[in-house]
Design a protein around this motif. Structure first.
Motif, short mmCIF file in Angstrom:
data_model
loop_
_atom_site.label_atom_id
_atom_site.label_comp_id
_atom_site.label_asym_id
_atom_site.label_seq_id
_atom_site.Cartn_x
_atom_site.Cartn_y
_atom_site.Cartn_z
N ILE A 72 1.72 -3.10 2.21
CA ILE A 72 1.73 -3.14 0.74
C ILE A 72 0.87 -1.73 0.29
O ILE A 72 -0.14 -1.84 0.28
CB ILE A 72 1.08 -4.51 0.11
CG1 ILE A 72 1.69 -5.67 0.78
CG2 ILE A 72 1.21 -4.42 -1.36
CD1 ILE A 72 1.04 -6.72 0.37
N THR A 74 2.68 2.30 0.53
CA THR A 74 3.22 3.47 1.31
C THR A 74 2.33 4.47 1.13
O THR A 74 2.21 5.44 1.92
CB THR A 74 4.67 3.46 1.42
OG1 THR A 74 5.27 2.03 1.32
CG2 THR A 74 5.19 4.04 2.45
N THR A 95 7.45 -1.59 4.55
CA THR A 95 6.29 -1.21 3.58
C THR A 95 6.92 -0.85 2.17
O THR A 95 8.11 -0.66 1.86
CB THR A 95 6.11 0.27 4.13
OG1 THR A 95 4.73 0.55 3.22
CG2 THR A 95 7.10 1.21 4.18
N LEU A 96 6.07 -1.52 1.34
CA LEU A 96 6.32 -1.70 -0.17
C LEU A 96 5.72 -0.58 -1.09
O LEU A 96 4.53 -0.45 -1.04
CB LEU A 96 5.87 -2.77 -0.73
CG LEU A 96 5.99 -4.18 0.36
CD1 LEU A 96 5.68 -5.47 -0.73
CD2 LEU A 96 7.62 -4.29 0.48
N GLU A 97 6.43 0.13 -1.95
CA GLU A 97 5.83 1.29 -2.62
C GLU A 97 6.49 1.43 -4.09
O GLU A 97 7.66 1.18 -4.25
CB GLU A 97 6.29 2.60 -2.11
CG GLU A 97 6.23 3.85 -2.81
CD GLU A 97 4.54 4.09 -3.16
OE1 GLU A 97 4.19 4.10 -4.36
OE2 GLU A 97 3.62 3.78 -2.20
N ARG A 122 10.70 -0.37 0.90
CA ARG A 122 11.21 -1.15 -0.34
C ARG A 122 10.63 -0.51 -1.56
O ARG A 122 9.22 -0.62 -1.75
CB ARG A 122 11.03 -2.50 -0.20
CG ARG A 122 11.86 -3.28 0.85
CD ARG A 122 11.96 -4.63 0.89
NE ARG A 122 12.61 -5.45 1.96
CZ ARG A 122 13.16 -6.45 1.80
NH1 ARG A 122 12.85 -7.43 0.78
NH2 ARG A 122 14.00 -6.97 2.91
N ALA A 126 5.47 -4.32 -6.13
CA ALA A 126 5.16 -5.02 -4.73
C ALA A 126 5.36 -6.54 -4.93
O ALA A 126 5.89 -7.17 -4.10
CB ALA A 126 3.66 -4.79 -4.39
N SER A 129 8.82 -7.28 -4.69
CA SER A 129 9.41 -7.35 -3.41
C SER A 129 8.90 -8.53 -2.58
O SER A 129 9.42 -9.12 -1.67
CB SER A 129 8.83 -6.11 -2.59
OG SER A 129 9.41 -4.92 -3.15
N LEU A 130 7.44 -8.78 -2.88
CA LEU A 130 6.94 -10.03 -2.12
C LEU A 130 7.60 -11.15 -2.29
O LEU A 130 7.98 -12.35 -1.37
CB LEU A 130 5.60 -10.02 -2.38
CG LEU A 130 4.32 -8.99 -1.80
CD1 LEU A 130 3.08 -9.02 -2.34
CD2 LEU A 130 4.39 -8.98 -0.30
N TYR A 156 -1.75 -10.40 -4.06
CA TYR A 156 -1.18 -9.87 -2.77
C TYR A 156 -1.64 -10.72 -1.74
O TYR A 156 -0.98 -10.97 -0.60
CB TYR A 156 -1.61 -8.39 -2.64
CG TYR A 156 -1.02 -7.32 -3.50
CD1 TYR A 156 0.40 -7.54 -4.17
CD2 TYR A 156 -1.39 -6.34 -3.43
CE1 TYR A 156 0.41 -6.78 -5.38
CE2 TYR A 156 -1.12 -5.27 -4.49
CZ TYR A 156 -0.32 -5.38 -5.32
OH TYR A 156 0.23 -4.84 -6.14
#
Length: 230
Positions: A72, A74, A95-97, A122, A126, A129-130, A156
């Motif tokens: 979480i 990038t 990886t989330l950005e 992605r 975040a 995306s999660l 998170y």
């Protein structure tokens, strides 16, 4: 008799020791240096992990025998490269950005490292995306590295647990905040986010956790580690 050399400021000593350790244990190489250079030339903030911290991430991924990793935050993909190097053959890292510009720099750095086929970036908030990963019942991750906005750390953590299994390793960076973490009245939202995260981490019966202070070229900070029990 000559006067003794004046004491070296602590911050300079921390950086000097970090540099020595990095050289002594070969914590970097041309690919990683190119990733740092590429990120700097693109104007990304220099808030990536240090070389020694990056190698620690790689070793933890290897010890964990991680085949599925979630990151979480990038940035330019520097820590992503370290983590991906620690995965087993055929491993997959998501990886989330938030920033598309950062993600593009990360793609270039990962391509140079020969790791782009093993990593999915992605782009977007975040939390979105999660939630998507959870709603699609993504296969649990073996290791989750949290290194994004500190205000979001408590959320998170909640979603990381939804994407974990017994034995998953959680790692969170920048939780000491130059020691400001002890100030319960801090007006810094990053400090308050880190405080709430640590309190949740310690209170959750599903987790066994600890936190470690660190010093070095990145200054005075620390990270948290937790293993999911159930």
């Amino acid at each position: 008799m000559p006067n003794p050399d004046p004491p070296q400021p602590l911050e300079e000593r921390w950086s000097a020791v970090d540099d020595y350790l990095s050289e002594a244990v070969s914590s970097s190489d041309d690919v990683l240096e190119a990733a740092l250079k590429g990120s700097a030339e693109a104007g990304l903030p220099a808030i990536n992990v240090s070389p020694n911290q990056g190698k620690l991430l790689m070793l933890l991924a290897r010890i964990q025998r991680a085949e599925r990793i979630l990151e979480i935050g990038t940035l330019g993909g520097y820590s992503t490269i370290w983590l991906a190097r620690g995965m087993g053959n055929g491993g997959r890292l998501i990886t989330l950005e938030l920033e598309s510009r950062h993600a593009e720099v990360a793609r270039q750095n990962l391509a140079r490292a020969g790791l782009l086929s093993a990593v999915e970036i992605r782009v977007g908030p975040a939390m979105e995306s999660l939630k998507q990963l959870s709603s699609r019942r993504a296969e649990p991750f073996d290791l989750i590295f949290i290194d994004a906005d500190k205000e979001g750390y408590p959320d998170y953590l909640e979603w990381s647990l939804k994407l974990s299994r017994p034995g998953t390793l959680l790692i969170a960076d920048n939780v000491v905040r130059k020691g400001e973490i002890i100030d319960e009245k801090s007006k810094d939202t990053r400090v308050q986010g880190a405080r709430k995260f640590l309190e949740l981490l310690g209170a959750n019966p599903r987790l066994t956790a600890t936190a470690i202070q660190t010093v070095g070229i990145k200054g005075y900070d620390g990270f948290a580690l937790a293993v999911v029990n159930t």
